[in-house]
Design a protein around this motif. Structure first.
Motif, PDB file in Angstrom:
ATOM      1  N   TYR A 131       0.822  -1.208   0.000  1.00 45.92           N
ATOM      2  CA  TYR A 131       0.000   0.000   0.000  1.00 45.92           C
ATOM      3  C   TYR A 131       0.863   1.268   0.000  1.00 45.92           C
ATOM      4  O   TYR A 131       0.548   2.240  -0.679  1.00 45.92           O
ATOM      5  CB  TYR A 131      -0.957  -0.001   1.191  1.00 45.92           C
ATOM      6  CG  TYR A 131      -1.948  -1.147   1.164  1.00 45.92           C
ATOM      7  CD1 TYR A 131      -2.548  -1.528  -0.034  1.00 45.92           C
ATOM      8  CD2 TYR A 131      -2.274  -1.851   2.314  1.00 45.92           C
ATOM      9  CE1 TYR A 131      -3.444  -2.593  -0.080  1.00 45.92           C
ATOM     10  CE2 TYR A 131      -3.179  -2.899   2.284  1.00 45.92           C
ATOM     11  CZ  TYR A 131      -3.756  -3.264   1.084  1.00 45.92           C
ATOM     12  OH  TYR A 131      -4.645  -4.308   1.043  1.00 45.92           O
ATOM     13  N   ALA A 132       1.953   1.252   0.758  1.00 46.39           N
ATOM     14  CA  ALA A 132       2.843   2.426   0.777  1.00 46.39           C
ATOM     15  C   ALA A 132       3.416   2.632  -0.626  1.00 46.39           C
ATOM     16  O   ALA A 132       3.513   3.751  -1.127  1.00 46.39           O
ATOM     17  CB  ALA A 132       3.959   2.222   1.789  1.00 46.39           C
ATOM     18  N   ARG A 133       3.756   1.533  -1.259  1.00 51.71           N
ATOM     19  CA  ARG A 133       4.346   1.547  -2.604  1.00 51.71           C
ATOM     20  C   ARG A 133       3.367   2.079  -3.647  1.00 51.71           C
ATOM     21  O   ARG A 133       3.762   2.622  -4.661  1.00 51.71           O
ATOM     22  CB  ARG A 133       4.764   0.110  -2.914  1.00 51.71           C
ATOM     23  CG  ARG A 133       5.448  -0.112  -4.170  1.00 51.71           C
ATOM     24  CD  ARG A 133       6.932   0.185  -4.030  1.00 51.71           C
ATOM     25  NE  ARG A 133       7.643  -0.535  -5.053  1.00 51.71           N
ATOM     26  CZ  ARG A 133       7.576  -0.267  -6.341  1.00 51.71           C
ATOM     27  NH1 ARG A 133       6.847   0.733  -6.753  1.00 51.71           N
ATOM     28  NH2 ARG A 133       8.239  -0.997  -7.213  1.00 51.71           N
ATOM     29  N   THR A 134       2.042   1.897  -3.382  1.00 53.74           N
ATOM     30  CA  THR A 134       1.029   2.338  -4.354  1.00 53.74           C
ATOM     31  C   THR A 134       0.396   3.668  -3.939  1.00 53.74           C
ATOM     32  O   THR A 134      -0.683   4.021  -4.410  1.00 53.74           O
ATOM     33  CB  THR A 134      -0.053   1.253  -4.566  1.00 53.74           C
ATOM     34  OG1 THR A 134      -0.500   0.784  -3.288  1.00 53.74           O
ATOM     35  CG2 THR A 134       0.482   0.092  -5.362  1.00 53.74           C
ATOM     36  N   GLY A 135       1.074   4.398  -3.038  1.00 52.71           N
ATOM     37  CA  GLY A 135       0.669   5.777  -2.753  1.00 52.71           C
ATOM     38  C   GLY A 135      -0.329   5.963  -1.625  1.00 52.71           C
ATOM     39  O   GLY A 135      -0.827   7.074  -1.422  1.00 52.71           O
ATOM     40  N   PHE A 136      -0.649   4.902  -0.877  1.00 53.14           N
ATOM     41  CA  PHE A 136      -1.556   5.065   0.266  1.00 53.14           C
ATOM     42  C   PHE A 136      -0.809   5.700   1.431  1.00 53.14           C
ATOM     43  O   PHE A 136       0.378   5.424   1.650  1.00 53.14           O
ATOM     44  CB  PHE A 136      -2.129   3.712   0.701  1.00 53.14           C
ATOM     45  CG  PHE A 136      -3.232   3.213  -0.185  1.00 53.14           C
ATOM     46  CD1 PHE A 136      -4.551   3.554   0.066  1.00 53.14           C
ATOM     47  CD2 PHE A 136      -2.947   2.419  -1.286  1.00 53.14           C
ATOM     48  CE1 PHE A 136      -5.570   3.112  -0.762  1.00 53.14           C
ATOM     49  CE2 PHE A 136      -3.957   1.972  -2.127  1.00 53.14           C
ATOM     50  CZ  PHE A 136      -5.270   2.318  -1.853  1.00 53.14           C
ATOM     51  N   ARG A 137      -1.534   6.540   2.178  1.00 48.81           N
ATOM     52  CA  ARG A 137      -0.983   7.171   3.378  1.00 48.81           C
ATOM     53  C   ARG A 137      -1.865   6.849   4.574  1.00 48.81           C
ATOM     54  O   ARG A 137      -3.089   6.820   4.449  1.00 48.81           O
ATOM     55  CB  ARG A 137      -0.914   8.698   3.205  1.00 48.81           C
ATOM     56  CG  ARG A 137       0.045   9.149   2.113  1.00 48.81           C
ATOM     57  CD  ARG A 137       1.525   8.910   2.496  1.00 48.81           C
ATOM     58  NE  ARG A 137       2.405   9.050   1.348  1.00 48.81           N
ATOM     59  CZ  ARG A 137       2.962   8.049   0.676  1.00 48.81           C
ATOM     60  NH1 ARG A 137       2.746   6.799   1.052  1.00 48.81           N
ATOM     61  NH2 ARG A 137       3.753   8.259  -0.351  1.00 48.81           N
ATOM     62  N   GLU A 138      -1.229   6.640   5.718  1.00 45.95           N
ATOM     63  CA  GLU A 138      -2.000   6.353   6.935  1.00 45.95           C
ATOM     64  C   GLU A 138      -2.817   7.570   7.337  1.00 45.95           C
ATOM     65  O   GLU A 138      -2.306   8.684   7.382  1.00 45.95           O
ATOM     66  CB  GLU A 138      -1.024   5.976   8.058  1.00 45.95           C
ATOM     67  CG  GLU A 138      -1.739   5.729   9.371  1.00 45.95           C
ATOM     68  CD  GLU A 138      -0.811   5.222  10.470  1.00 45.95           C
ATOM     69  OE1 GLU A 138       0.256   4.648  10.159  1.00 45.95           O
ATOM     70  OE2 GLU A 138      -1.175   5.411  11.644  1.00 45.95           O
ATOM     71  N   ILE A 139      -4.117   7.351   7.666  1.00 45.40           N
ATOM     72  CA  ILE A 139      -4.936   8.470   8.156  1.00 45.40           C
ATOM     73  C   ILE A 139      -5.506   8.192   9.543  1.00 45.40           C
ATOM     74  O   ILE A 139      -6.163   9.039  10.124  1.00 45.40           O
ATOM     75  CB  ILE A 139      -6.096   8.818   7.184  1.00 45.40           C
ATOM     76  CG1 ILE A 139      -6.948   7.584   6.886  1.00 45.40           C
ATOM     77  CG2 ILE A 139      -5.569   9.461   5.908  1.00 45.40           C
ATOM     78  CD1 ILE A 139      -8.297   7.926   6.244  1.00 45.40           C
TER      79      ILE A 139
END
Ligand SMILES: CC(C)(COP(=O)(O)OP(=O)(O)OC[C@H]1O[C@@H](n2cnc3c(N)ncnc32)[C@H](O)[C@@H]1OP(=O)(O)O)[C@@H](O)C(=O)NCCC(=O)NCCS
Length: 164
Positions: A131-139
């Motif tokens: 997910y980090a690799r595909t641009g997701f950010r923790e919210i």
């Protein structure tokens, strides 16, 4: 960088991606059961595939080949959530998860979706990395969201990615 040879395609047929169809329900249920503590049966997958709010992509070992992975999303435009993603154990580390997420993004953008959410178990390193690799950010974090095999609870990380 995991399994460079796999990513370059040595020793593997080309992986083909396509939307899921009703006939995929059994293979999806098998793959899901092998990847998660609580499996969804084929009747559940049939319902999910038929539901107008879901989008499911499957990855196969060449066109018409064995199912190697899937991504299942559900939502109402402009927001959608990844409900599940899994890759067959024998096919992990070859970039299939990455392709499933990126293909889903392309499809969603074309349909006018702008935001993708998901929940992932804390400590699920392969998924968090994907997910980090595909641009997701923790919210955010949700304590005690999942129950482990031993009955203890495990937290969830909520993530977001804008695709517009
Ligand atoms: C998460 C999952 C779908 C990843 O699929 P995959 O096809 O193996 O992933 P990819 O090969 O596309 O790798 C994507 C990124 O994640 C990283 N990754 C994959 N497996 C990893 C592992 N075991 N440990 C650390 N990072 C890992 C890769 O290194 C890659 O990042 P990079 O390009 O920077 O190297 C797969 O591990 C899986 O099915 N897990 C079980 C089900 C699950 O937990 N689903 C997520 C629920 S939220």
């Amino acid at each position: 960088m995991s399994n460079l040879f796999g990513r370059l395609g040595f020793g593997h047929r080309d992986v083909a991606l396509r939307p899921a169809r009703t006939g995929d329900a059994e293979a999806l249920a098998r793959l899901h059961a092998a990847a998660f503590r609580v499996g969804w049966d084929s009747a559940e997958f049939e319902r999910l595939i038929a539901n107008r709010l879901t989008r499911t992509q499957v990855a196969t070992d060449g066109p018409g080949g064995k199912m190697l992975g899937f991504i299942l999303l559900s939502g109402v435009s402009p927001e959608i959530e990844i409900l599940s993603i899994a890759v067959d154990r024998t096919a992990r580390g070859r970039g299939i998860g990455l392709r499933l997420v990126e293909t889903a993004f392309g499809m969603l953008a074309a349909e006018g979706f702008t935001t993708v959410f998901l929940e992932v178990e804390e400590g699920n390193a392969p998924a968090v990395k994907l997910y980090a690799r595909t641009g997701f950010r923790e919210i955010g974090r949700r304590q005690g969201y999942y129950r482990s095999e031993t009955g203890t609870t495990v937290g969830a990380i909520t993530m977001r990615r804008d695709i517009a």
